[in-house]
Design an enzyme around this catalytic site. Structure first.
Site, mmCIF file in Angstrom:
data_model
loop_
_atom_site.group_PDB
_atom_site.id
_atom_site.type_symbol
_atom_site.label_atom_id
_atom_site.label_comp_id
_atom_site.label_asym_id
_atom_site.label_seq_id
_atom_site.Cartn_x
_atom_site.Cartn_y
_atom_site.Cartn_z
ATOM 1 N N CYS A 73 -8.108 -1.656 7.851
ATOM 2 C CA CYS A 73 -7.003 -1.107 7.762
ATOM 3 C C CYS A 73 -6.086 -0.419 7.486
ATOM 4 C CB CYS A 73 -6.353 -2.962 6.450
ATOM 5 S SG CYS A 73 -6.340 -4.860 6.650
ATOM 6 N N ARG A 99 -18.580 -0.425 5.423
ATOM 7 C CA ARG A 99 -19.088 -1.544 4.786
ATOM 8 C C ARG A 99 -19.244 -2.630 5.429
ATOM 9 N NH1 ARG A 99 -19.318 -5.835 2.208
ATOM 10 N NH2 ARG A 99 -16.999 -6.004 2.175
ATOM 11 N N GLU A 131 0.579 -1.000 -0.113
ATOM 12 C CA GLU A 131 0.025 0.230 0.144
ATOM 13 C C GLU A 131 0.882 1.242 0.583
ATOM 14 O OE1 GLU A 131 -2.669 -0.187 -0.857
ATOM 15 O OE2 GLU A 131 -3.933 -2.040 0.056
ATOM 16 N N HIS A 137 -0.916 -5.809 1.855
ATOM 17 C CA HIS A 137 -2.133 -6.366 2.112
ATOM 18 C C HIS A 137 -2.023 -7.504 1.104
ATOM 19 C CE1 HIS A 137 -6.025 -3.174 2.605
ATOM 20 N NE2 HIS A 137 -6.533 -4.201 2.897
#
Ligand code: PCA
Length: 213
Positions: free
Chosen positions: A141, A88, A78, A165
């Site tokens: 994350c 979500r 990342e 990730h």
């Protein structure tokens, strides 16, 4: 050098999280590196507290946090974390923040201070698919990456840190048609290469890994 590497615990109905499974497989010491491992709860707020106490206790020179990104094909290094939680699904503690700042008044974003391109290159050279990702999402994350980079920026400027990730494990996609996966050994190998590269490389490669939207 001392490196702290963390992996999240399972969330979202999964019984394993490939991040911590792969972290656990890494040796405690290799090539002059002392590796400290920690499991982090997939929970907003608490995750940063657990990370912070591990950083204060261990005083590492490098911190790499690792999480599962179901649906990704590659190990994803990342580039950036944004100052926003937008969940979500509820986390493991039942929190589901929507459009909340992680640090009120903090910078909009922080970049990883790991040599992300050197890491992605080295992982591919080791035979495992890897890429740079320009979004860690808006869930736990991204939250922990932002929390880590904020901690580094305000309290531990000598630490290099960032986030990786990893895809689902093969066993996680048996009931998920057309979902990408990666073997545990490959994920763990990639993380070992990431640790070594983070320790060895101070100035990142200047080569394009950009995307056109
Ligand atoms: N992945 C989630 C949180 C924990 C994890 O392993 C994410 O990508 O936000």
């Amino acid at each position: 050098m001392k490196v702290l590497i963390t992996g999240f615990n399972p969330f979202g109905g999964e019984s394993k999280n490939p991040a911590y499974e792969a972290v656990k497989l890494l040796p405690d010491a290799f090539e002059g590196i002392e590796l400290v491992k920690a499991e982090i709860p997939t929970a907003f707020y608490k995750s940063i507290e657990v990370l912070k106490s591990a950083v204060e206790r261990e005083k590492p020179e490098v911190v790499i946090c690792v999480g599962q990104a179901g649906g990704r094909f590659t190990v994803s290094v990342e580039r950036v974390a944004i100052n926003l939680d937008d969940a979500r699904i509820p986390d493991n503690g039942g929190n589901q923040p929507v459009d909340q700042a992680i640090v009120e008044g903090g910078p909009a974003a922080y970049f990883s201070t790991l040599p992300i391109k050197a890491i992605a290159n080295a992982i591919r050279a080791g035979g495992v698919p890897a890429a740079i990702s320009n979004s860690a999402g808006t869930y736990v994350c991204n939250h922990i990456m932002y929390g880590l980079m904020h901690m580094i920026s305000t309290e531990f400027p000598e630490i290099k840190g960032g986030f990786i990730h990893v895809p689902f494990l093969e066993e996680q996609v048996l009931d998920k048609p057309n979902m990408p996966s990666m073997g545990l050994e490959s994920i763990s190998k990639a993380l070992g290469i990431a640790v070594k590269t983070a320790c060895e490389v101070d100035i990142d490669l200047k080569q394009t890994e950009g995307t056109i939207c």
